[in-house]
Design a protein around this motif. Structure first.
Motif, PDB file in Angstrom:
ATOM      1  N   ALA A   1       0.833  -1.209   0.000  1.00  0.00           N
ATOM      2  CA  ALA A   1       0.000   0.000   0.000  1.00  0.00           C
ATOM      3  C   ALA A   1       0.862   1.251   0.000  1.00  0.00           C
ATOM      4  O   ALA A   1       1.775   1.386   0.813  1.00  0.00           O
ATOM      5  CB  ALA A   1      -0.915  -0.001   1.225  1.00  0.00           C
ATOM      6  N   TRP A   2       0.527   2.175  -0.898  1.00  0.00           N
ATOM      7  CA  TRP A   2       1.208   3.477  -0.970  1.00  0.00           C
ATOM      8  C   TRP A   2       0.147   4.559  -1.094  1.00  0.00           C
ATOM      9  O   TRP A   2      -0.641   4.564  -2.033  1.00  0.00           O
ATOM     10  CB  TRP A   2       2.172   3.508  -2.175  1.00  0.00           C
ATOM     11  N   GLU A   3       0.146   5.516  -0.129  1.00  0.00           N
ATOM     12  CA  GLU A   3      -0.887   6.557  -0.078  1.00  0.00           C
ATOM     13  C   GLU A   3      -0.373   7.963  -0.368  1.00  0.00           C
ATOM     14  O   GLU A   3      -1.038   8.732  -1.061  1.00  0.00           O
ATOM     15  CB  GLU A   3      -1.523   6.591   1.322  1.00  0.00           C
ATOM     16  N   GLN A   4       0.737   8.357   0.233  1.00  0.00           N
ATOM     17  CA  GLN A   4       1.209   9.732   0.130  1.00  0.00           C
ATOM     18  C   GLN A   4       2.638   9.758  -0.407  1.00  0.00           C
ATOM     19  O   GLN A   4       3.320   8.749  -0.459  1.00  0.00           O
ATOM     20  CB  GLN A   4       1.134  10.421   1.488  1.00  0.00           C
ATOM     21  N   GLY A   5       3.090  10.963  -0.789  1.00  0.00           N
ATOM     22  CA  GLY A   5       4.387  11.103  -1.431  1.00  0.00           C
ATOM     23  C   GLY A   5       4.250  11.025  -2.941  1.00  0.00           C
ATOM     24  O   GLY A   5       3.179  10.739  -3.479  1.00  0.00           O
ATOM     25  N   ALA A   6       5.344  11.299  -3.630  1.00  0.00           N
ATOM     26  CA  ALA A   6       5.331  11.318  -5.091  1.00  0.00           C
ATOM     27  C   ALA A   6       6.602  10.671  -5.610  1.00  0.00           C
ATOM     28  O   ALA A   6       7.469  10.258  -4.838  1.00  0.00           O
ATOM     29  CB  ALA A   6       5.207  12.755  -5.595  1.00  0.00           C
TER      30      ALA A   6
ATOM     31  N   ALA B   1       4.491 -16.233  -1.925  1.00  0.00           N
ATOM     32  CA  ALA B   1       3.332 -15.408  -1.598  1.00  0.00           C
ATOM     33  C   ALA B   1       2.707 -14.827  -2.866  1.00  0.00           C
ATOM     34  O   ALA B   1       3.379 -14.643  -3.887  1.00  0.00           O
ATOM     35  CB  ALA B   1       3.735 -14.279  -0.661  1.00  0.00           C
ATOM     36  N   GLU B   2       1.425 -14.539  -2.792  1.00  0.00           N
ATOM     37  CA  GLU B   2       0.749 -13.781  -3.849  1.00  0.00           C
ATOM     38  C   GLU B   2       0.822 -12.309  -3.468  1.00  0.00           C
ATOM     39  O   GLU B   2       0.604 -11.961  -2.307  1.00  0.00           O
ATOM     40  CB  GLU B   2      -0.705 -14.224  -3.972  1.00  0.00           C
ATOM     41  N   VAL B   3       1.150 -11.454  -4.425  1.00  0.00           N
ATOM     42  CA  VAL B   3       1.374 -10.041  -4.116  1.00  0.00           C
ATOM     43  C   VAL B   3       0.517  -9.170  -5.033  1.00  0.00           C
ATOM     44  O   VAL B   3       0.467  -9.374  -6.251  1.00  0.00           O
ATOM     45  CB  VAL B   3       2.866  -9.664  -4.276  1.00  0.00           C
ATOM     46  N   VAL B   4      -0.149  -8.182  -4.426  1.00  0.00           N
ATOM     47  CA  VAL B   4      -0.898  -7.166  -5.159  1.00  0.00           C
ATOM     48  C   VAL B   4      -0.518  -5.821  -4.570  1.00  0.00           C
ATOM     49  O   VAL B   4      -0.139  -5.733  -3.397  1.00  0.00           O
ATOM     50  CB  VAL B   4      -2.427  -7.427  -5.048  1.00  0.00           C
ATOM     51  N   ALA B   5      -0.581  -4.774  -5.367  1.00  0.00           N
ATOM     52  CA  ALA B   5      -0.204  -3.444  -4.898  1.00  0.00           C
ATOM     53  C   ALA B   5      -1.335  -2.457  -5.148  1.00  0.00           C
ATOM     54  O   ALA B   5      -1.960  -2.472  -6.216  1.00  0.00           O
ATOM     55  CB  ALA B   5       1.063  -2.963  -5.604  1.00  0.00           C
ATOM     56  N   ALA B   6      -1.591  -1.603  -4.165  1.00  0.00           N
ATOM     57  CA  ALA B   6      -2.532  -0.490  -4.309  1.00  0.00           C
ATOM     58  C   ALA B   6      -1.722   0.794  -4.177  1.00  0.00           C
ATOM     59  O   ALA B   6      -1.134   1.056  -3.120  1.00  0.00           O
ATOM     60  CB  ALA B   6      -3.613  -0.563  -3.234  1.00  0.00           C
ATOM     61  N   VAL B   7      -1.685   1.580  -5.253  1.00  0.00           N
ATOM     62  CA  VAL B   7      -0.745   2.690  -5.322  1.00  0.00           C
ATOM     63  C   VAL B   7      -1.458   4.021  -5.518  1.00  0.00           C
ATOM     64  O   VAL B   7      -2.554   4.093  -6.082  1.00  0.00           O
ATOM     65  CB  VAL B   7       0.288   2.481  -6.448  1.00  0.00           C
ATOM     66  N   ARG B   8      -0.798   5.073  -5.082  1.00  0.00           N
ATOM     67  CA  ARG B   8      -1.377   6.402  -5.184  1.00  0.00           C
ATOM     68  C   ARG B   8      -1.508   6.844  -6.636  1.00  0.00           C
ATOM     69  O   ARG B   8      -2.548   7.367  -7.041  1.00  0.00           O
ATOM     70  CB  ARG B   8      -0.507   7.403  -4.412  1.00  0.00           C
ATOM     71  N   TYR B   9      -0.449   6.678  -7.425  1.00  0.00           N
ATOM     72  CA  TYR B   9      -0.454   7.120  -8.820  1.00  0.00           C
ATOM     73  C   TYR B   9      -0.200   5.921  -9.730  1.00  0.00           C
ATOM     74  O   TYR B   9       0.900   5.361  -9.731  1.00  0.00           O
ATOM     75  CB  TYR B   9       0.639   8.169  -9.066  1.00  0.00           C
TER      76      TYR B   9
ATOM     77  N   CYS C   1       2.845  -1.122   4.420  1.00  0.00           N
ATOM     78  CA  CYS C   1       2.484   0.284   4.260  1.00  0.00           C
ATOM     79  C   CYS C   1       3.717   1.132   3.965  1.00  0.00           C
ATOM     80  O   CYS C   1       4.629   1.210   4.788  1.00  0.00           O
ATOM     81  CB  CYS C   1       1.812   0.802   5.526  1.00  0.00           C
ATOM     82  N   ASP C   2       3.726   1.761   2.809  1.00  0.00           N
ATOM     83  CA  ASP C   2       4.767   2.721   2.450  1.00  0.00           C
ATOM     84  C   ASP C   2       4.126   4.104   2.453  1.00  0.00           C
ATOM     85  O   ASP C   2       3.401   4.459   1.530  1.00  0.00           O
ATOM     86  CB  ASP C   2       5.339   2.374   1.069  1.00  0.00           C
ATOM     87  N   TYR C   3       4.372   4.866   3.509  1.00  0.00           N
ATOM     88  CA  TYR C   3       3.748   6.178   3.703  1.00  0.00           C
ATOM     89  C   TYR C   3       2.240   6.064   3.466  1.00  0.00           C
ATOM     90  O   TYR C   3       1.655   6.808   2.686  1.00  0.00           O
ATOM     91  CB  TYR C   3       4.372   7.211   2.776  1.00  0.00           C
ATOM     92  N   ALA C   4       1.633   5.130   4.188  1.00  0.00           N
ATOM     93  CA  ALA C   4       0.212   4.826   4.030  1.00  0.00           C
ATOM     94  C   ALA C   4      -0.434   4.699   5.407  1.00  0.00           C
ATOM     95  O   ALA C   4      -0.853   3.615   5.819  1.00  0.00           O
ATOM     96  CB  ALA C   4       0.040   3.542   3.220  1.00  0.00           C
ATOM     97  N   PRO C   5      -0.543   5.812   6.147  1.00  0.00           N
ATOM     98  CA  PRO C   5      -1.048   5.716   7.522  1.00  0.00           C
ATOM     99  C   PRO C   5      -2.492   5.258   7.631  1.00  0.00           C
ATOM    100  O   PRO C   5      -2.826   4.511   8.560  1.00  0.00           O
ATOM    101  CB  PRO C   5      -0.860   7.136   8.064  1.00  0.00           C
TER     102      PRO C   5
END
Length: 393
Positions: A9-14, A34-42, A115-119
């Protein structure tokens, strides 16, 4: 037995730093089964993830809060202030994001959320999945912090920790989640991994332990003897500033430059002046090995690469995280830092040239490179982070 699933998960930053480092971790976790999925800001920055074979989703967007006077401040003085301006001061916005994350978790059923910058992703995941907080130092303060530190005096903070904590708790209470009792609780979880060298950790004195180190692609090589290039890695809006553009043109005969996402003809004047313009990203290990100086904005990932390669740096910082990195490097004798968000500050070619020809800077950077490569050899951060994620699974 169902294959364990990890959601990045990535929420903030650029920038691409978030997706590049998440992709490196994701590849390792997939290799471990493991199975991996990503939810990203951009989604436009998702290339490193998709190239690694990781399915990518749009992360819930933070609704912009109603504007207030003074919102247009280029460098917030605290992390709380930064997060308040982009949404955390408005409980309705926070609640909408929490609800969207919970719906995404219901659909994806992750066993672990990284969580990568994803509070808000971390808050929403509590009780549904294990949570690993893994980000660069500035974006990952200690979870036990009662108050966020003041980072500079260019602008006073416009928001307090208490204000933001109350806003967040109103939202989590409304969603039936457990409240947090301190501002650092925004970054709580089952484990935390700080992806920066301790030298550029602004919370170093507030942590129980040292930052673990950057997640790098491979071994950074020592700068070559006789290296004379200037490598510039800049965002388009920084490179286009008149003062920065003038510096680049003046140094064109020794310049290599990469500006991510820029139009092909945008840098044609530099090409005509003799600069080596890279249309695609180049391996940092190769670029730094032939460089006497790195010119960049002070991002943690690029700064770490140069630290390990033993290359002096010149930072043109445009927001507070970059400013803190640049100041830490400058204090160690490894860089010169220009805070471009300060109206009085300007990039100056004479200052860059003076630093370029400073032999003491080369010696100090080379020594720092040996030290930081030894740190990476002793304990590889990517190996460590992968192992700790697998332990949580």
């Amino acid at each position: 037995m169902r294959t364990k699933r990890v959601l990045l998960a990535w929420e903030q930053g650029a920038g691409f730093g978030h997706t590049i480092q998440l992709a490196r971790l994701g590849q390792r976790l997939m290799a471990a089964g493991a199975e991996v999925v990503a939810a990203v800001r951009y989604l436009q920055n998702a290339g490193p993830l998709t190239e690694a074979g990781i399915r990518t989703l749009q992360a819930p967007s933070w609704p912009a809060p109603a504007p207030r006077p003074g919102d247009v401040v280029p460098a917030s003085a605290t992390l709380t202030d930064s997060l308040a301006r982009v949404g955390l001061r408005d409980s309705a916005s926070v609640r909408a994001v929490l609800r969207a994350w919970r719906e995404l978790f219901d659909a994806e059923r992750p066993d672990l959320v990284v969580c990568d910058y994803a509070p808000l992703a971390g808050l929403a995941a509590r009780g549904r999945a294990r949570v690993m907080q893994a980000s660069t130092a500035y974006c990952l303060p200690p979870a036990d912090l009662e108050a966020m530190p003041l980072f500079h005096h260019f602008h006073p903070p416009a928001h307090t920790d208490a204000e933001v904590l109350a806003s967040v708790n109103d939202a989590v209470d409304a969603e039936g989640l457990a409240s947090i009792d301190r501002i650092g609780g925004l970054f709580g979880g089952d484990d935390a991994f700080v992806r920066s060298f301790p030298l550029i950790d602004p919370y170093a004195d507030l942590r129980a332990g040292e930052a673990e180190g950057p997640v790098m692609e491979g071994v950074m090589r020592e700068r070559e003897d006789g290296a004379r290039s200037i490598f510039a890695y800049l965002h388009a809006d920084v490179a286009a500033r008149p003062d920065v553009a003038a510096v680049l043109m003046a140094l064109a005969d020794r310049l290599e430059i990469h500006v991510p996402g820029v139009e092909a003809d945008w840098l044609s004047a530099l090409t005509g002046a003799g600069a080596r313009v890279h249309r695609r990203a180049v391996p940092m290990a190769d670029a730094l090995a032939r460089s006497r100086l790195l010119l960049h904005q002070g991002s943690a990932g690029v700064a770490a690469d140069a630290l390990a390669a033993g290359v002096p740096q010149f930072t043109l910082s445009v927001h507070v995280e970059h400013y803190l990195n640049g100041e830490a490097l400058a204090a160690a004798g490894l860089s010169r830092n220009v805070p471009l968000f300060d109206p009085k500050a300007r990039a100056d070619v004479d200052a860059v040239r003076a630093w370029l020809e400073d032999d003491d800077a080369l010696l100090i950077a080379a020594a720092a490179g040996r030290m930081h490569r030894a740190m990476l050899d002793e304990a590889n951060p990517l190996d460590m982070l992968t192992g700790r994620c697998l332990d949580l699974l």
